[in-house]
Design an enzyme around this catalytic site. Sequence first.
Site, mmCIF file in Angstrom:
data_model
loop_
_atom_site.group_PDB
_atom_site.id
_atom_site.type_symbol
_atom_site.label_atom_id
_atom_site.label_comp_id
_atom_site.label_asym_id
_atom_site.label_seq_id
_atom_site.Cartn_x
_atom_site.Cartn_y
_atom_site.Cartn_z
ATOM 1 C CG ASN A 227 42.319 31.105 35.150
ATOM 2 O OD1 ASN A 227 41.727 31.020 34.069
ATOM 3 N ND2 ASN A 227 43.001 32.175 35.501
ATOM 4 N NE ARG B 213 39.909 35.036 35.021
ATOM 5 C CZ ARG B 213 40.810 35.455 34.150
ATOM 6 N NH1 ARG B 213 41.784 34.641 33.772
ATOM 7 N NH2 ARG B 213 40.753 36.658 33.653
ATOM 8 C CG HIS C 232 41.374 42.734 35.680
ATOM 9 N ND1 HIS C 232 41.960 43.800 35.023
ATOM 10 C CD2 HIS C 232 42.079 41.647 35.307
ATOM 11 C CE1 HIS C 232 42.959 43.374 34.290
ATOM 12 N NE2 HIS C 232 43.055 42.063 34.421
ATOM 13 C CG HIS D 84 44.040 43.951 38.449
ATOM 14 N ND1 HIS D 84 43.864 42.873 39.294
ATOM 15 C CD2 HIS D 84 44.807 43.498 37.436
ATOM 16 C CE1 HIS D 84 44.505 41.826 38.813
ATOM 17 N NE2 HIS D 84 45.077 42.177 37.672
ATOM 18 C CG LEU D 85 47.955 49.274 38.338
ATOM 19 C CD1 LEU D 85 48.907 50.351 38.863
ATOM 20 C CD2 LEU D 85 47.103 49.832 37.201
ATOM 21 C CG ASN E 123 51.665 40.892 31.324
ATOM 22 O OD1 ASN E 123 52.107 41.832 30.652
ATOM 23 N ND2 ASN E 123 52.261 39.739 31.442
ATOM 24 N NE ARG F 12 45.786 42.669 27.151
ATOM 25 C CZ ARG F 12 45.160 42.197 28.211
ATOM 26 N NH1 ARG F 12 44.001 42.691 28.583
ATOM 27 N NH2 ARG F 12 45.688 41.207 28.906
ATOM 28 C CG ASP G 48 58.423 41.885 32.817
ATOM 29 O OD1 ASP G 48 57.944 40.757 33.018
ATOM 30 O OD2 ASP G 48 58.868 42.621 33.726
ATOM 31 N N GLY H 231 50.650 42.656 39.653
ATOM 32 C CA GLY H 231 52.116 42.598 39.690
ATOM 33 C C GLY H 231 52.770 43.971 39.803
ATOM 34 C CD GLU I 282 49.799 42.185 44.359
ATOM 35 O OE1 GLU I 282 50.669 41.323 44.622
ATOM 36 O OE2 GLU I 282 48.682 41.891 43.897
ATOM 37 C CG ASN I 283 55.589 43.222 43.294
ATOM 38 O OD1 ASN I 283 55.954 42.921 44.421
ATOM 39 N ND2 ASN I 283 54.746 42.482 42.591
ATOM 40 C CD GLU J 16 42.160 37.896 39.692
ATOM 41 O OE1 GLU J 16 41.460 38.110 38.708
ATOM 42 O OE2 GLU J 16 43.414 37.850 39.642
HETATM 43 P P1 AMP Z 1 50.750 40.224 36.736
HETATM 44 O O1 AMP Z 1 50.129 40.129 35.375
HETATM 45 O O2 AMP Z 1 49.774 40.682 37.786
HETATM 46 O O3 AMP Z 1 51.500 38.994 37.148
HETATM 47 O O4 AMP Z 1 51.856 41.380 36.671
HETATM 48 C C1 AMP Z 1 52.955 41.291 35.811
HETATM 49 C C2 AMP Z 1 53.639 42.651 35.763
HETATM 50 O O5 AMP Z 1 54.120 42.999 37.067
HETATM 51 C C3 AMP Z 1 54.847 42.648 34.839
HETATM 52 O O6 AMP Z 1 54.848 43.804 34.016
HETATM 53 C C4 AMP Z 1 55.992 42.695 35.811
HETATM 54 O O7 AMP Z 1 57.141 43.315 35.288
HETATM 55 C C5 AMP Z 1 55.421 43.510 36.939
HETATM 56 N N1 AMP Z 1 56.216 43.317 38.154
HETATM 57 C C6 AMP Z 1 56.341 42.180 38.883
HETATM 58 N N2 AMP Z 1 57.262 42.351 39.873
HETATM 59 C C7 AMP Z 1 57.717 43.624 39.768
HETATM 60 C C8 AMP Z 1 58.688 44.388 40.489
HETATM 61 N N3 AMP Z 1 59.354 43.883 41.507
HETATM 62 N N4 AMP Z 1 58.901 45.667 40.105
HETATM 63 C C9 AMP Z 1 58.240 46.202 39.056
HETATM 64 N N5 AMP Z 1 57.310 45.526 38.317
HETATM 65 C C10 AMP Z 1 57.051 44.245 38.670
#
Ligand code: AMP
Length: 396
Positions: free
Chosen positions: A7, A90, A180, A208-209, A211, A241, A283, A331, A334-335, A384
Amino acid sequence: MKILVINSGSSSLKYQLIDMDNESVLCKGLCERIGLVGSSVTHKAHGKEWKVQNTMPTHAEAFSKMLDLMTTGDGAVLQNKADIGAIGHRVVHGGEKFAASVIINDEVIKTIEELSPLAPLHNPPQVQGIRSAQKVFGMDVPQVAVFDTAFHQTMDPKAYIFAIPYEFYESHSIRRYGFHGTSHRYVAQRAAEFLGRDFNDFKVVTCHLGNGASMAAVLNGKSIDTTMGLTPLGGLMMGTRSGDLDPSVATYLADITGEYGANMSKLLNTKSGFLGVSGISSDNRDIEAAAAEGNERAQLVHDMYSYQIKKYIGAYAAAMNGLDCVVFTGGIGENSPSTRSDACQGMEFFGIEIDETLNLKRGEEVDFSTPDAKVRTLVIPTDEELMIARDTLELV
Ligand code: AMP
């Protein structure tokens, strides 16, 4: 066969080497600040990590350094570069030219370059990555391009044409493309597999949630609609965005601020979304922490975001005449239990009912719906790179 997945960004190069015999990751890493002062490579292999400062004026040097780390020293995973059977890249924008992954040849490179006006920040460095890989690995190693837009090429015109004068679609290819795609395809397929369902008879909304964030309606294995549009600015609000707006917000804002063209695009791409509304951070972890401490604008971001996701779940269920499954990934997907929970609230009439205890799991595959829920709600961590490697293997 061992497949190298690349990538390539304007000053970065992310890599992963996958052994396709068992789909295991042999090593991965990131070359940063290519062409800038202070460039470095972070290399992970055998459960360890190395960070090496190294001068990398160009992507070709980054490839050479990466190869060094793969073949020599404690982080080595290969005898020599001949062990790499193929390379998968990619590529962000495939326009209307690519509805699937392709083996790279001169014609393909030329087309990706011609599509650069649609993705000026992404396609040019990705071509650079392809050319550098050709230089370092030679022309005998087959290379494959996997496009973020390709999965959404199955959309119907009613989903992708914007209601502006049609000649702009004809003359400048202005339409919804969606992004995505590799992630949406991976998690949609994996969800069907996880539930023991036939992917070709399955109605799923994929969220897909990260950044960047987008959702897709995947009906019987095909994307029929998605939230991002001509560029990755559309759809859901994201870290920085804006997502969808009344289009006149942009023109009105331009009149107020005097920021037009590229500057207005910068405002909407880099100063909006979570950051713009909260005034705190792009974030989600910072947003959740601030909301927990009573920050009202951080809470507003969370509420807006969950509400937007919920609205699209409803819209896509309507578009598909039903819904079997909603998948969360990226991110945040999943979290963040609170985002998932709030996005799924008040949809019992749809058949969505979640188990709040199962929903507390983070970063692992889980079905967090109640046993009787008609619609299954899942977390599927995206992969991916694996999808790119699978496409590459299939094509070579
Ligand atoms: P990504 O672009 O897929 O890496 O996702 C980044 C986003 O995931 C950021 O906004 C992070 O704050 C959020 N994120 C990662 N870990 C957590 C977590 N444990 N709790 C809440 N949001 C998270």
